[in-house]
Design an enzyme around this catalytic site. Sequence first.
Site, mmCIF file in Angstrom:
data_model
loop_
_atom_site.group_PDB
_atom_site.id
_atom_site.type_symbol
_atom_site.label_atom_id
_atom_site.label_comp_id
_atom_site.label_asym_id
_atom_site.label_seq_id
_atom_site.Cartn_x
_atom_site.Cartn_y
_atom_site.Cartn_z
ATOM 1 N N HIS A 187 0.797 -0.901 -0.064
ATOM 2 C CA HIS A 187 0.149 0.282 0.023
ATOM 3 C C HIS A 187 0.621 1.801 0.001
ATOM 4 C CE1 HIS A 187 -3.256 -3.272 2.106
ATOM 5 N NE2 HIS A 187 -3.300 -2.486 0.419
ATOM 6 N N GLY A 211 -2.638 -1.901 -6.749
ATOM 7 C CA GLY A 211 -1.737 -3.194 -6.547
ATOM 8 C C GLY A 211 -2.095 -4.351 -7.464
ATOM 9 N N GLN A 234 -8.157 -8.227 -9.590
ATOM 10 C CA GLN A 234 -9.428 -6.650 -10.231
ATOM 11 C C GLN A 234 -8.618 -5.632 -10.836
ATOM 12 O OE1 GLN A 234 -10.183 -5.493 -5.751
ATOM 13 N NE2 GLN A 234 -8.853 -4.463 -6.294
ATOM 14 N N SER A 252 0.223 -9.351 2.052
ATOM 15 C CA SER A 252 -0.814 -8.677 1.533
ATOM 16 C C SER A 252 -1.551 -9.082 3.681
ATOM 17 C CB SER A 252 -1.331 -10.232 1.678
ATOM 18 O OG SER A 252 -2.716 -10.606 2.572
ATOM 19 N N SER A 253 -2.718 -8.046 4.285
ATOM 20 C CA SER A 253 -3.155 -7.235 4.869
ATOM 21 C C SER A 253 -3.426 -9.175 5.732
ATOM 22 C CB SER A 253 -4.223 -6.888 5.045
ATOM 23 O OG SER A 253 -3.968 -5.469 4.143
ATOM 24 N N ARG A 254 -3.690 -9.510 4.726
ATOM 25 C CA ARG A 254 -4.025 -11.421 5.055
ATOM 26 C C ARG A 254 -2.676 -12.241 5.548
ATOM 27 N NH1 ARG A 254 -8.585 -10.647 1.368
ATOM 28 N NH2 ARG A 254 -10.569 -10.983 2.643
HETATM 29 O O1 PAF Z 1 -8.182 -3.926 -2.856
HETATM 30 C C1 PAF Z 1 -8.847 -4.051 -2.084
HETATM 31 O O2 PAF Z 1 -8.123 -3.451 -0.909
HETATM 32 C C2 PAF Z 1 -10.007 -3.605 -1.629
HETATM 33 O O3 PAF Z 1 -10.770 -4.047 -3.183
HETATM 34 C C3 PAF Z 1 -11.249 -2.036 -3.159
HETATM 35 C C4 PAF Z 1 -10.245 -2.036 -4.397
HETATM 36 C C5 PAF Z 1 -9.875 -1.358 -1.642
HETATM 37 C C6 PAF Z 1 -12.004 -1.884 -2.959
HETATM 38 O O4 PAF Z 1 -12.764 -2.568 -1.290
#
Ligand code: PAF
Length: 287
Positions: A37, A147, A153, A185-187
């Site tokens: 991020h 990203g 996405q 990744s946040s996960r």
């Molecule tokens: O990638 C993400 O963190 C989410 O899918 C996003 C693009 C912020 C939409 O909630």
Amino acid sequence: MEIIRSVSQMQQRALALRAEGRRIAFVPTMGWLHRGHLSLLEAGRERGDVLVLSIFVNPAQFGQGEDFDSYPRDLSRDAALAEEVGTDIIFAPEASDMYPRGYATYVDVEGITSVLCGASRPGHFRGVTTVVTKLFTIVQPHIALFGEKDFQQLAVIRRMTVDLNLPVEVVGMPIVREKDGLAMSSRNVYLGADQRWQALALSKSIAEARQQVAAGESSAAIVIEGVRQTIEAMPDARIDYLEICHQNSLEAQQAIDADSVLLLAVFIGETRLIDNGLLHTNGEGGS
Ligand code: PAF
């Protein structure tokens, strides 16, 4: 740095900034910021006069039984990190302000949302495209950065932006990895030490696939079989999907070419991780 919680205040602020001729760069996130991020924020900082970060764990993109409730949240931690890289505004709305009582409008991209993550997580991309459209309308960005780890996405958001004539430049940024190769990744926070080690199978299998391709292999089936073996050697790994697709259409390919991307989704225990990489690349390249 300012933190704005209200949707209408954020929109008024954005419209005023635009009226002053300021260029708004925007990084949408669900928070629990990591270096991936921060790399988006740093790129946004260079490309806009005003840098806006949104933090919103969007309920509309989580399915039943997914990790909406346990998704890590810590606004003060995120705010400190965001400030260090020069963020001007954090927009952190409440779900009740984004989706008030009576909310009934959704954005649906057809085709590329029905494969890969779209097939395993029905309704996920409808939630993503709906919230991103709303965020674009509220934050009014000139440029938005996403990203490449979320490869599908990004493709879906590009499609939507073109199809709906949204006046936003969508920019994809390379995956940021830990030193040992794990995609940020946040996960990753869900992984215990042993699972964290097992998760390295994802990036390792991408590197091995690249080596096979560099050595002349062009059969997607053979490369996928190698990836499968590497992943399945991990005791807690369960493959959601492994596919080699054309990087733009996301159509599955049988013969690997310059546009082939390997896409993986793998559960390590309860944690679902995704990763990807272009197959014809010198070094890290692409994603
Ligand atoms: O990638 C993400 O963190 C989410 O899918 C996003 C693009 C912020 C939409 O909630």
